[in-house]
Design a protein around this motif. Structure first.
Motif, PDB file in Angstrom:
ATOM      1  N   UNK A 575       0.786  -1.067   0.166  1.00 39.15           N
ATOM      2  CA  UNK A 575      -0.099   0.102  -0.014  1.00 39.15           C
ATOM      3  C   UNK A 575       0.973   1.338   0.052  1.00 39.15           C
ATOM      4  N   UNK A 576       0.312   2.321  -0.710  1.00 40.16           N
ATOM      5  CA  UNK A 576       1.022   3.476  -0.480  1.00 40.16           C
ATOM      6  C   UNK A 576       0.300   4.505   0.055  1.00 40.16           C
ATOM      7  N   UNK A 577       1.032   5.750   0.263  1.00 39.49           N
ATOM      8  CA  UNK A 577       0.469   6.835   1.428  1.00 39.49           C
ATOM      9  C   UNK A 577      -1.021   7.215   0.616  1.00 39.49           C
ATOM     10  N   UNK A 578      -1.928   7.587   1.663  1.00 38.82           N
ATOM     11  CA  UNK A 578      -3.176   8.131   1.273  1.00 38.82           C
ATOM     12  C   UNK A 578      -3.112   9.255   0.298  1.00 38.82           C
ATOM     13  N   UNK A 579      -4.118   9.285  -0.727  1.00 34.75           N
ATOM     14  CA  UNK A 579      -4.214  10.403  -1.413  1.00 34.75           C
ATOM     15  C   UNK A 579      -5.623  10.881  -1.373  1.00 34.75           C
ATOM     16  N   UNK A 580      -5.911  12.040  -1.839  1.00 36.67           N
ATOM     17  CA  UNK A 580      -7.275  12.542  -1.920  1.00 36.67           C
ATOM     18  C   UNK A 580      -7.219  13.587  -2.865  1.00 36.67           C
ATOM     19  N   UNK A 581      -7.065  13.082  -4.328  1.00 31.30           N
ATOM     20  CA  UNK A 581      -6.368  13.972  -5.497  1.00 31.30           C
ATOM     21  C   UNK A 581      -7.386  13.713  -6.717  1.00 31.30           C
ATOM     22  N   UNK A 582      -7.349  14.932  -7.323  1.00 28.06           N
ATOM     23  CA  UNK A 582      -7.948  14.928  -8.490  1.00 28.06           C
ATOM     24  C   UNK A 582      -7.137  15.234  -9.710  1.00 28.06           C
ATOM     25  N   UNK A 583      -6.835  14.377 -10.660  1.00 28.93           N
ATOM     26  CA  UNK A 583      -6.030  14.507 -11.783  1.00 28.93           C
ATOM     27  C   UNK A 583      -7.060  15.295 -12.667  1.00 28.93           C
ATOM     28  N   UNK A 584      -6.772  16.624 -13.192  1.00 35.03           N
ATOM     29  CA  UNK A 584      -7.568  17.585 -13.846  1.00 35.03           C
ATOM     30  C   UNK A 584      -7.217  17.241 -15.364  1.00 35.03           C
ATOM     31  N   UNK A 585      -8.417  17.447 -16.249  1.00 36.90           N
ATOM     32  CA  UNK A 585      -8.540  17.460 -17.558  1.00 36.90           C
ATOM     33  C   UNK A 585      -7.164  18.369 -17.999  1.00 36.90           C
ATOM     34  N   UNK A 586      -6.280  17.632 -19.003  1.00 37.21           N
ATOM     35  CA  UNK A 586      -5.370  18.381 -19.442  1.00 37.21           C
ATOM     36  C   UNK A 586      -3.943  17.823 -18.833  1.00 37.21           C
ATOM     37  N   UNK A 587      -4.093  17.207 -17.749  1.00 35.58           N
ATOM     38  CA  UNK A 587      -3.116  16.551 -16.887  1.00 35.58           C
ATOM     39  C   UNK A 587      -2.875  15.100 -17.394  1.00 35.58           C
ATOM     40  N   UNK A 588      -1.794  14.177 -17.092  1.00 36.89           N
ATOM     41  CA  UNK A 588      -1.492  13.228 -17.281  1.00 36.89           C
ATOM     42  C   UNK A 588      -1.081  12.364 -16.085  1.00 36.89           C
ATOM     43  N   UNK A 589      -1.281  11.092 -15.965  1.00 38.74           N
ATOM     44  CA  UNK A 589      -0.870  10.533 -14.834  1.00 38.74           C
ATOM     45  C   UNK A 589       0.201   9.743 -15.246  1.00 38.74           C
ATOM     46  N   UNK A 590       1.312   9.537 -14.001  1.00 38.73           N
ATOM     47  CA  UNK A 590       2.760   8.898 -14.568  1.00 38.73           C
ATOM     48  C   UNK A 590       2.907   8.238 -13.301  1.00 38.73           C
ATOM     49  N   UNK A 591       3.555   6.986 -13.494  1.00 39.03           N
ATOM     50  CA  UNK A 591       4.161   5.968 -12.604  1.00 39.03           C
ATOM     51  C   UNK A 591       5.596   5.893 -12.933  1.00 39.03           C
ATOM     52  N   UNK A 592       6.433   6.278 -11.831  1.00 37.20           N
ATOM     53  CA  UNK A 592       8.026   6.020 -11.868  1.00 37.20           C
ATOM     54  C   UNK A 592       8.172   4.711 -10.832  1.00 37.20           C
ATOM     55  N   UNK A 593       9.346   4.050 -11.314  1.00 37.84           N
ATOM     56  CA  UNK A 593       9.515   2.799 -10.607  1.00 37.84           C
ATOM     57  C   UNK A 593      11.313   2.914 -10.728  1.00 37.84           C
ATOM     58  N   UNK A 594      11.757   2.831  -9.431  1.00 37.28           N
ATOM     59  CA  UNK A 594      13.402   2.863  -9.220  1.00 37.28           C
ATOM     60  C   UNK A 594      13.828   1.828  -8.326  1.00 37.28           C
ATOM     61  N   UNK A 595      15.050   1.724  -7.942  1.00 33.84           N
ATOM     62  CA  UNK A 595      15.419   0.591  -6.862  1.00 33.84           C
ATOM     63  C   UNK A 595      16.345   1.424  -5.905  1.00 33.84           C
ATOM     64  N   UNK A 596      16.256   2.582  -5.714  1.00 30.18           N
ATOM     65  CA  UNK A 596      16.778   3.393  -4.545  1.00 30.18           C
ATOM     66  C   UNK A 596      16.178   4.859  -4.442  1.00 30.18           C
ATOM     67  N   UNK A 597      16.511   5.247  -3.180  1.00 30.83           N
ATOM     68  CA  UNK A 597      16.015   6.699  -2.839  1.00 30.83           C
ATOM     69  C   UNK A 597      16.750   7.117  -1.767  1.00 30.83           C
ATOM     70  N   UNK A 598      17.766   7.796  -2.256  1.00 31.12           N
ATOM     71  CA  UNK A 598      19.270   7.909  -1.397  1.00 31.12           C
ATOM     72  C   UNK A 598      19.597   9.483  -1.268  1.00 31.12           C
ATOM     73  N   UNK A 599      19.894   9.802  -0.094  1.00 27.04           N
ATOM     74  CA  UNK A 599      20.345   9.175   1.187  1.00 27.04           C
ATOM     75  C   UNK A 599      19.456   9.034   1.873  1.00 27.04           C
TER      76      UNK A 599
END
Ligand code: PG9
Length: 644
Positions: A575-599
């Motif tokens: 599970x990822x942190x709670x959101x209460x969000x509207x992606x508005x028309x004209x916007x796009x949704x993105x997913x990023x995936x990686x294997x470190x978040x440093x430091x």
């Protein structure tokens, strides 16, 4: 009724009634002071005395008391300025100052046992008394009980009613106050509380260690007045942590073994009873709800993004008579007591924090602390909807709208050519890829971990003049990351209709690694239109709406670390942190995936070792990560959605 006296400890002290006249030393000083400040040592049931600052508005009569207990110096929290004005001395952490002043509250701030002016020994987030983690008969619950007992008998200007309120660690303490609460405790307001240090608050997120807090572990524990200071050897924290290698090695170099808590942390890298027995959501789920409680959550909380929602989920089902309330706003950690009109590059068209304090916090406090039946009744849930920048008054959480709009799990699935497909189809988790299933791959190099924000990354702090903007990093633009070859980015087409999510997105990855351990970071991102007329610098902005990390060794159980079979394609779900969000028309949704978040997080050596705190330089190896297109994010979608 007083709690049963604890075996081996003197019975709860009985305090003499106060003299009818205010004693001289309590009389307001001459001059234009609008308050009286008293510093008292309140005796606990085991004889330890706690340093307590009481600030009484000069005209206070029959006034309620607002108590904050803190490990961060009561003296400091009540003297942010040298002034004869109560509003000035309180302006700063951890005071909702305007609410306190306008409400005419008596302000009480107390050093917890073992810190600053208080006697006794300090234990980080002191666990429940008479347990394996705390065999003593005292804890924050008993100390709060004894403190309230004393206050109700020794503050003549009060109405003998107490509310407890606080942020962060000071938000954990209002939760502990709910364990066997004193009858004079009328409200509890845990704001961005520390609740579960391993699952998703300050110490780990899903097993990945938040090494950026190493300085705190040393400074907060080793001396009573935080006189042992962590030093930094590099302007850019990225270099300092890289130079040291593992978090355990850096801690050793800086003498962290002096900290008893550090030794416990290192001994408990997995989610065992040491962490589970302290998780406040799990503790409070075992008892009835008796004290009106307003949980306060920040949607971009860089420190305790897990706690408030976890407690709400745990205790709301027990709330038989509407005593549990939730407020969530577009804030960073503690942002509800500041200026809520903006956060980083984001603008909210109104001061959302002021709205919270005036329209939610104040009526809540007045209703229960002043028995003010005229006080407005607040909604069970007050949720700010980001994107549209609107407050929503709701009856429950998660909830899509006041009339209870249905929330249906939708599927945001990866596709070829870095595309992302949003469909209303219910998600189907696959445990193994189909033959010749498509995937994308990247090389994760521990020698060049992905920075969690643009470098240089100054030492973790709050001094904006020094570039220490830690408190707002969750709203940083993710464009830099999306351009890296060790970050996969997938994007939908331009939205033609609003897409609203309310609740916790769930990451479902199907992945393999050439190593034998791996971290997976997933970010759900709102991509702004290429041009934003109202705010040009937001053109193309990539705003994280929800993001988290998962340490692959715990894929089968948080309690047991297991190697990953190199090359095996395995499912990972978190599970990822709670959101209460509207992606508005004209916007796009993105997913990023990686294997470190440093430091921010320690590096995963990507070869399985018993305890990553002790990983050796030779353990850190590059790995090729494969993310299969069967991976998806399960979105808590409100209503239908349309994507061009
Ligand atoms: N929850 C905050 C914190 C705790 C431990 C380490 C770093 C931050 C806080 O109480 O400020």
């Amino acid at each position: 009724a007083l709690p049963a006296s604890t075996p081996g400890v003197a019975a709860v002290p009985q305090y003499p009634a106060l003299p009818s006249e205010t004693p001289d030393e309590f009389k307001a000083p001459e001059g234009d002071f609008d308050y009286v400040k008293r510093t008292v040592m309140i005796p606990m049931r085991d004889g330890v005395k706690l340093n307590t600052v009481i600030i009484v508005p000069r005209k206070a009569r029959n006034a309620p008391m607002l108590l904050t207990r803190t490990p961060y110096s009561a003296a400091e929290l009540t003297s942010h300025a040298e002034s004869s004005q109560m509003a000035s001395i309180l302006e700063g952490y951890d005071n909702a100052t305007d609410t306190i002043i306008e409400g005419g509250y008596i302000r009480v701030v107390q050093d917890v046992r073992g810190k600053y002016g208080s006697e006794g020994d300090y234990v980080m987030n002191r666990p429940l008394a008479n347990t394996a983690l705390n065999p003593t008969p005292v804890d924050h619950s008993t100390d709060t009980w004894d403190t309230i007992e004393w206050l109700t008998k020794n503050v003549p200007e009060s109405n003998a009613k107490v509310g407890i309120i606080g942020i962060s660690y000071d938000g954990f303490l209002p939760l502990m106050a709910l364990v066997n609460p004193h009858p004079a405790l009328k409200v509890s307001v845990p704001m961005n509380p520390m609740v579960d240090g391993w699952r998703g608050d300050d110490w780990f997120h899903n097993g990945a260690f938040r090494q950026i807090n190493l300085s705190y572990v040393l400074e907060q524990v080793v001396t009573r007045r935080n006189e042992a200071h962590w030093y930094t050897s590099h302007y850019d924290d990225y270099d300092m942590f890289m130079r040291a290698g593992s978090a355990g090695e850096l801690a050793r170099q800086r003498g962290a073994e002096q900290s008893g808590f550090w030794r416990k942390m290192v001994a408990h890298p997995a989610y065992d009873d040491f962490w589970r027995a302290q998780a406040m959501d799990q503790l409070l789920a075992k008892q009835p709800v008796t004290v009106p409680t307003l949980l306060v959550h920040s949607l971009w909380d860089a420190e305790d993004i897990y706690g408030a929602i976890a407690v709400y989920k745990a205790i709301k089902p027990l709330d038989k008579d509407g005593k549990v309330f939730l407020a969530m706003g577009p804030w960073n950690h503690g942002g509800a007591i500041g200026d809520g009109s903006r956060l980083g590059a984001l603008r909210f068209n109104s001061d959302t924090a002021l709205h919270f304090r005036q329209e939610i916090l104040r009526p809540f406090l007045d209703r229960y602390l002043k028995d003010d039946e005229s006080a407005a009744r607040i909604a069970p849930v007050s949720a700010f909807e980001t994107g549209t920048n609107k407050w929503r008054a709701l009856n429950a959480w998660p909830s899509g709208c006041v009339s209870g709009c249905a929330i249906a799990p939708a599927t945001l699935r990866l596709a070829a050519n870095a595309k992302l497909n949003l469909s209303n189809a219910a998600p189907v988790q696959v445990s193994a890829p189909a033959q010749k299933a498509a995937f994308d791959e990247y090389v994760s190099d521990p020698g060049k971990p992905v920075p969690f924000r643009a470098r240089p990354i100054p030492t973790h702090g709050y001094d904006e003049a020094k570039g220490q903007t830690w408190p707002r990093w969750l709203t940083d633009d993710q464009r830099e990351a999306s351009g890296r070859t060790d970050v996969l980015s997938y994007t939908t087409g331009v939205l033609t209709a609003p897409v609203k999510i309310s609740g916790e997105p769930i990451a479902h990855l199907l992945a393999s690694t050439s190593g034998t351990d791996a971290d997976w970071v997933v970010k759900l991102i709102d991509v702004y239109p290429d041009q934003v007329a109202a705010q040009p610098e937001m053109g193309g902005y990539q705003l994280m709406v929800s993001a988290d990390i998962f340490r692959g060794r715990y894929r089968e159980s948080f309690a047991t670390a297991k190697p990953i079979a190199a090359g095996a394609v395995l499912p990972y779900r978190f599970a990822m942190p709670t959101a209460n969000h509207v992606f508005l028309p004209g916007h796009r949704i993105m997913v990023q995936i990686q294997s470190s978040w440093f430091p921010l997080y320690d590096r995963n050596p990507q070869t399985f070792v018993p305890n990553i705190f002790f990983a050796q330089p030779a353990d850190y190896k590059k790995a090729t990560q494969r993310i299969y297109h069967d991976s998806f994010i399960e979105l808590p979608l409100v209503g239908a959605s349309a994507v061009k």
